[in-house]
Design a protein around this motif. Structure first.
Motif, PDB file in Angstrom:
ATOM      1  N   PRO A  19      38.567  30.425  19.230  1.00 29.33           N
ATOM      2  CA  PRO A  19      37.896  31.906  18.795  1.00 29.33           C
ATOM      3  C   PRO A  19      37.579  32.946  19.833  1.00 29.33           C
ATOM      4  N   LEU A  20      37.808  34.124  19.583  1.00 28.69           N
ATOM      5  CA  LEU A  20      37.855  35.293  20.604  1.00 28.69           C
ATOM      6  C   LEU A  20      36.415  35.206  21.263  1.00 28.69           C
ATOM      7  N   GLU A  21      35.306  34.910  20.161  1.00 24.07           N
ATOM      8  CA  GLU A  21      33.947  35.046  20.989  1.00 24.07           C
ATOM      9  C   GLU A  21      33.702  34.040  21.778  1.00 24.07           C
ATOM     10  N   THR A  22      34.433  32.743  21.487  1.00 25.61           N
ATOM     11  CA  THR A  22      34.106  31.701  22.417  1.00 25.61           C
ATOM     12  C   THR A  22      34.632  32.162  23.765  1.00 25.61           C
ATOM     13  N   CYS A  23      35.797  32.443  23.839  1.00 27.01           N
ATOM     14  CA  CYS A  23      36.807  32.962  25.048  1.00 27.01           C
ATOM     15  C   CYS A  23      35.810  33.885  25.659  1.00 27.01           C
ATOM     16  N   LEU A  24      35.321  35.109  25.224  1.00 28.16           N
ATOM     17  CA  LEU A  24      34.624  35.963  25.847  1.00 28.16           C
ATOM     18  C   LEU A  24      33.295  35.433  26.495  1.00 28.16           C
ATOM     19  N   GLN A  25      32.601  34.480  25.584  1.00 25.08           N
ATOM     20  CA  GLN A  25      31.451  33.781  26.076  1.00 25.08           C
ATOM     21  C   GLN A  25      31.715  33.034  27.424  1.00 25.08           C
ATOM     22  N   HIS A  34      40.410  41.299  24.957  1.00 22.62           N
ATOM     23  CA  HIS A  34      40.503  41.827  23.236  1.00 22.62           C
ATOM     24  C   HIS A  34      42.071  42.276  23.072  1.00 22.62           C
ATOM     25  N   ALA A  94      36.477  42.388  29.614  1.00 19.01           N
ATOM     26  CA  ALA A  94      36.273  41.989  28.164  1.00 19.01           C
ATOM     27  C   ALA A  94      37.357  42.583  27.384  1.00 19.01           C
ATOM     28  N   ARG A 151      44.381  39.455  22.754  1.00 19.84           N
ATOM     29  CA  ARG A 151      44.317  38.648  21.594  1.00 19.84           C
ATOM     30  C   ARG A 151      44.933  39.604  20.580  1.00 19.84           C
TER      31      ARG A 151
END
Length: 358
Positions: free
Chosen positions: A182-188, A203, A199, A206
């Protein structure tokens, strides 16, 4: 005794098995952690020789600096192609059972990192003859099945196809592992790294990433998509994929030039027409996005000129059998290859004009 001889016979047969595995996915998807775990397991359970080549560890750091981001795409492309030449040198040595010779032209720091990478994984001997630009293979590298795992984002299909071409050149096994996270996990995870990527870069990647598509592309037949959270549970599935790739190497069939010429003449008109229409649509959409970014009218005009010039050069590449500028690595060209490469070069052009706004 017979059982022992049978086992030795199997080992001798497997000595010839060589393969390239592309490990792709977004930054911070967990690729490097997965690659290390997979390498350890293959060495322990299968007694294979394994080499993990992490592009981030081998590429010069200067091109990862945020202040050099504008120069990144074109420089990165050249370095990726240079790394493939290094891999080619290593494969020639493994296949022929000889010393590995250094390429005549190379980026010294990058070459040294590549050599260190292979030494650390017991594929090159520490007693190599560096002074003579020759490197000795280890017994492990020449007596066991060997799988090279290339760890990078590989977000464009064209990037992965270059690796496939290398596999085809030497009739190696080829497979792909796409780590879906998931994108959110990668960003975290990215935010917790010592060296953080912007960031917006993640994005953008992705939005652009082209996942393996075995149903559409025959060369991507041996591909597997893994949920990052389920990687440990997928170990048997991954091993099966690697075994299948090793047992079914890509066939390097000699080109039938007469047939190739006939096929080229038959389909070139249709391919050129399709490419022209698709590239026109891409340019039109790009110009709309540029206007949305409030690019100045003068720059809009220059951007349109640059993009149309790029389109003309791509179409000329399709007409040519040699002296190609952008499609020089493609032996078999399809519309999807043209579009992927065009997107890559188009982004380099667009970045100059968008960045002028800030």
């Amino acid at each position: 005794m017979k059982a022992e001889q049978g086992a030795r016979g199997t080992d001798i047969k497997e000595q010839r098995k060589l393969g390239l595995c592309v490990l792709c996915g977004l930054p911070a998807a967990g690729k490097s952690t997965f690659a290390r775990a997979l390498s350890h397991r293959l060495r322990q359970e299968r007694v294979w020789a394994v080499g993990v080549v992490a592009y981030d560890d081998v590429m010069p750091d200067v091109f990862l600096d945020e202040e050099n981001a504008q120069a990144l795409p074109s420089q990165w492309k050249l370095l990726r192609q240079e790394l493939l030449k290094y891999l080619d040198c290593f494969l020639v040595a493994v296949i022929n059972g000889c010393q590995m010779a250094a390429p005549p032209t190379r980026t010294e720091a990058m070459w040294e990192d590549f050599i260190s990478c292979l030494k650390d994984q017991d594929l090159l001997s520490s007693a190599a003859l560096e002074a003579q630009a020759c490197y000795l293979l280890t017994k492990t590298a020449v007596t066991r099945p060997l799988i090279l795992i290339l760890d990078d984002n590989f977000y464009y299909q064209s990037m992965r196809y270059e690796v496939y071409q290398l596999a085809r050149k030497y009739s190696l096994g080829f497979c792909q592992l796409f780590l879906d996270c998931p994108l959110e996990t990668c960003l975290q995870r990215n935010g917790q790294r010592p060296r953080v990527l912007p960031a917006e870069t993640i994005h953008l990647m992705r939005r652009k990433i082209e996942k393996p598509n075995p149903e559409k592309n025959a060369w991507e037949h041996h591909s597997l998509t893994l949920e990052s959270s389920a990687c440990p549970e997928a170990s048997l599935e991954v091993t099966d994929l690697l075994l299948t790739a090793l047992q079914n190497p890509v066939q390097n069939v000699e080109d039938n030039w007469e047939q190739k010429e006939t096929d080229r003449i038959t389909c070139s008109t249709n391919l050129l027409h399709q490419a022209d229409q698709m590239l026109r649509r891409i340019i039109s959409q790009t110009m709309k996005e540029a206007k949305g970014e409030q690019v100045l009218p003068h720059n809009l005009k220059l951007l349109a000129e640059d993009l149309n010039k790029l389109k003309a050069e791509f179409l000329e590449d399709l007409r040519q059998r040699s002296n190609k500028k952008y499609l020089c690595f493609q032996q078999t060209i399809g519309i999807s290859d043209v579009i992927s490469f065009f997107h890559y070069e188009k982004d380099n052009v667009v970045h100059k004009y968008f960045s002028k706004q800030h």
